[in-house]
Design a protein around this motif. Sequence first.
Motif, mmCIF file in Angstrom:
data_model
loop_
_atom_site.group_PDB
_atom_site.id
_atom_site.type_symbol
_atom_site.label_atom_id
_atom_site.label_comp_id
_atom_site.label_asym_id
_atom_site.label_seq_id
_atom_site.Cartn_x
_atom_site.Cartn_y
_atom_site.Cartn_z
ATOM 1 N N ASN A 222 0.833 -1.194 0.000
ATOM 2 C CA ASN A 222 0.000 0.000 0.000
ATOM 3 C C ASN A 222 0.871 1.249 0.000
ATOM 4 O O ASN A 222 2.079 1.172 0.263
ATOM 5 N N GLY A 224 1.334 3.522 2.090
ATOM 6 C CA GLY A 224 2.008 3.830 3.341
ATOM 7 C C GLY A 224 3.433 3.322 3.388
ATOM 8 O O GLY A 224 4.237 3.764 4.227
ATOM 9 N N ALA A 267 -0.545 -1.018 8.044
ATOM 10 C CA ALA A 267 -1.469 0.056 7.680
ATOM 11 C C ALA A 267 -2.828 -0.131 8.348
ATOM 12 O O ALA A 267 -3.455 0.851 8.787
ATOM 13 N N SER A 271 -2.450 2.990 10.296
ATOM 14 C CA SER A 271 -2.785 3.892 9.195
ATOM 15 C C SER A 271 -1.624 3.988 8.213
ATOM 16 O O SER A 271 -0.450 3.842 8.589
ATOM 17 N N GLN A 272 -1.947 4.238 6.962
ATOM 18 C CA GLN A 272 -0.916 4.435 5.950
ATOM 19 C C GLN A 272 -0.096 5.691 6.243
ATOM 20 O O GLN A 272 1.098 5.737 5.974
ATOM 21 N N GLN A 273 -0.750 6.689 6.818
ATOM 22 C CA GLN A 273 -0.065 7.947 7.093
ATOM 23 C C GLN A 273 1.007 7.800 8.165
ATOM 24 O O GLN A 273 2.102 8.361 8.051
#
Length: 295
Positions: A222, A224, A267, A271-273
């Motif tokens: 992904n 991230g 992720a 989270s990807q962030q």
Amino acid sequence: MMPHQLNWQEICQMIPKRKADAQKGDFGRLLCITGSRNMPGACLLSTQAALRGGAGLVTVATAPENPMRLAAAAPEAMWLPLETDEAGFLRSSDQNRKTLEKQLSRANAVLLGCGLGVTEETRRLVHWVLEQAVCPVVLDADGLNCAVSCIELSRRTGKDWILTPHPGEMARLTGHSIPQIQENRVETATQFAAAYPVTLALKGAGTLVAQRSRLAQNPTGNPGMSRGGSGDVLAGLIAAFAAQGIPSWEAACAGVYLHGLAGDAAAAALSQQAMLPRDLLAYLPQVLVKLEQER
């Protein structure tokens, strides 16, 4: 050529079960030639990934400052300090070559490049290692950048190299621009693998693994994971599989697939962030637990 989509069932078959009476020597000796004074993080992430990937014995040849900095975070590895220049990059000195010769003669695989830096000395050292190694060599990051000038060596020797470039590194290897690489990823990977006797993992969304007439695409991972350090984790994981005697095609395919699954798990939790490359290492064990349970 349309790439084959990697899937969980085939990846499970690529990683052999461990025998009940196994010992560390059964899982290979991995030599990592990585890191410099100012880039210890790449050295550590790739080393931790190699350990998590199951290599039996991991030796890290690196700048002399790094063992004291990093050994507490990877106490399972053996640390081998090498001579550096004034800026902290490894030298292609007689002493370094003498130190590495014994390790190369015993290694079942070599990881070359993470955090190495690009200087005339590191270029010469990479060229020398590629000439000396008789086992699979995983070339990543600055190992690839240093090898640009000697990529033709692969044709002459036919040795077993696994290359893990991102698009920028692939551009340097081929002489094409990054947009050209990204717009023609399948063609780029297939043509390069046809021209050179290597296993290529062209990183990015839908990482492509190419070898001679074979081409596979990875569905895991992904956005991230798009940050510095993720590639070091991947390189260490692939190198660990290669050290265990897993053939280069399977080592590369399993590495990119399981690396992506660990990224997806990270992720989902973080989270990807916010996820970091070190989180791939934290979630890799749960991916491997599932693999061991379902084989």
